[in-house]
Enzyme design. Structure first.
Site, PDB file in Angstrom:
ATOM      1  N   LEU A 104       0.889  -1.164   0.000  1.00 50.15           N
ATOM      2  CA  LEU A 104       0.000   0.000   0.000  1.00 50.15           C
ATOM      3  C   LEU A 104       0.923   1.208   0.000  1.00 50.15           C
ATOM      4  O   LEU A 104       1.979   1.187   0.640  1.00 50.15           O
ATOM      5  CB  LEU A 104      -0.880   0.033   1.245  1.00 50.15           C
ATOM      6  CG  LEU A 104      -2.108  -0.880   1.291  1.00 50.15           C
ATOM      7  CD1 LEU A 104      -2.850  -0.707   2.611  1.00 50.15           C
ATOM      8  CD2 LEU A 104      -3.064  -0.613   0.126  1.00 50.15           C
ATOM      9  N   ASP A 105       0.517   2.279  -0.677  1.00 52.75           N
ATOM     10  CA  ASP A 105       1.337   3.489  -0.694  1.00 52.75           C
ATOM     11  C   ASP A 105       1.478   4.075   0.703  1.00 52.75           C
ATOM     12  O   ASP A 105       0.602   3.877   1.554  1.00 52.75           O
ATOM     13  CB  ASP A 105       0.680   4.585  -1.551  1.00 52.75           C
ATOM     14  CG  ASP A 105       0.584   4.192  -2.999  1.00 52.75           C
ATOM     15  OD1 ASP A 105       1.345   3.311  -3.429  1.00 52.75           O
ATOM     16  OD2 ASP A 105      -0.266   4.780  -3.691  1.00 52.75           O
ATOM     17  N   TYR A 106       2.514   4.862   0.855  1.00 52.98           N
ATOM     18  CA  TYR A 106       2.785   5.578   2.113  1.00 52.98           C
ATOM     19  C   TYR A 106       1.522   6.306   2.597  1.00 52.98           C
ATOM     20  O   TYR A 106       1.172   6.274   3.771  1.00 52.98           O
ATOM     21  CB  TYR A 106       3.916   6.565   1.816  1.00 52.98           C
ATOM     22  CG  TYR A 106       4.361   7.426   2.957  1.00 52.98           C
ATOM     23  CD1 TYR A 106       5.006   6.871   4.064  1.00 52.98           C
ATOM     24  CD2 TYR A 106       4.191   8.810   2.915  1.00 52.98           C
ATOM     25  CE1 TYR A 106       5.448   7.662   5.102  1.00 52.98           C
ATOM     26  CE2 TYR A 106       4.628   9.621   3.945  1.00 52.98           C
ATOM     27  CZ  TYR A 106       5.249   9.033   5.045  1.00 52.98           C
ATOM     28  OH  TYR A 106       5.686   9.826   6.072  1.00 52.98           O
TER      29      TYR A 106
END
Ligand code: URA
Length: 240
Positions: A104-106
């Site tokens: 998952l993105d930051y």
């Protein structure tokens, strides 16, 4: 333990993926009860002694499966050069061997599955299994029906066409933003954000709410829990 194929045994023991295990076997690096097993298709029975590169490989039957509600502001890989916080920091010490299934993105929050079961992790992230993932996104603007259709038709992202995806408006907020639910069956890098940008309605915040049959439910941000036996079984069924 039931009889099982040697490559599956090696993958289940967590030393590598099933595909890489096949390579180890073909390279003659694996023996069963003292004899080199360099052909695919050998089976391992209870009590057999499997050795790879001179070290005995024991089956760890009890894998751990955890779902976390990842908060925004955490990376899903181990520590990187900028020393941003990692989801690993949220796990208490006893779960050191777990790693995230996919990323998952930051700045994305929501459902993250973590396990030490390399075989299952590989299947769940492999495109051929087409495991559906859903996201709730707050987007800028309110896309008309004709624009939403482009998700179903496929969008061009840097020369690659996306597989048919679903998008549905759930809630309009003050005629300026809306909450949409998006369902994808592939996992290109930053795919939701790039698809929404491609139709001209950028994402303001993003949360993953499901992976296949798993739902984030009321799990609070930063918290995690073990999967129930039923959830584990549903995942295993999904990945054959
Ligand atoms: N799509 C994105 O854009 N970001 C994620 O973290 C997951 C899916």
């Amino acid at each position: 333990m039931e009889d099982m194929r040697l490559q599956k045994y090696l993958a289940n023991a967590g030393i590598t993926s099933r595909r890489k295990a096949e390579e180890l076997i073909l390279q003659g690096r694996v023996s069963v009860n003292g004899s080199i097993a360099d052909k695919l298709g050998s089976k391992v029975s209870p009590g057999d002694v499997v050795v790879c590169d001179g070290r005995e490989v024991k089956l760890t039957v009890d894998h751990t499966y955890i779902m976390m509600n990842k908060p925004k502001g955490y990376i899903t890989t181990a520590k990187e050069q900028f020393s941003r916080p990692s989801v690993m920091d949220l796990l208490r010490g006893e779960h050191k061997r777990l790693y995230p299934v996919g990323r998952l993105d930051y700045n994305t929050s929501g459902l993250l599955l973590m396990t030490d079961d390399g075989d299952l992790a590989q299947k769940l992230t492999h495109p051929s299994y087409e495991v559906h993932k859903s996201y709730s996104a707050l987007i800028k603007g309110i896309p008309p029906e004709g624009v939403l259709k482009k998700f179903e038709e496929g969008l061009d992202l840097d020369g690659e066409t996306t597989a048919p995806a679903k998008i549905k408006i759930k809630r309009v907020i003050e005629d300026q933003t809306c909450v949409v639910e998006i369902q994808l069956r592939e996992g290109k890098n930053r795919q939701v954000r790039r698809m929404c940008e491609a139709i001209g309605f950028p994402v303001l915040s993003l949360k993953r709410i499901s992976i296949g049959p798993l739902r984030i439910g009321s799990l609070e941000e930063g918290q995690y829990r073990h999967l129930t036996k039923t959830e584990e079984e549903m995942l295993k069924k999904l990945s054959g």
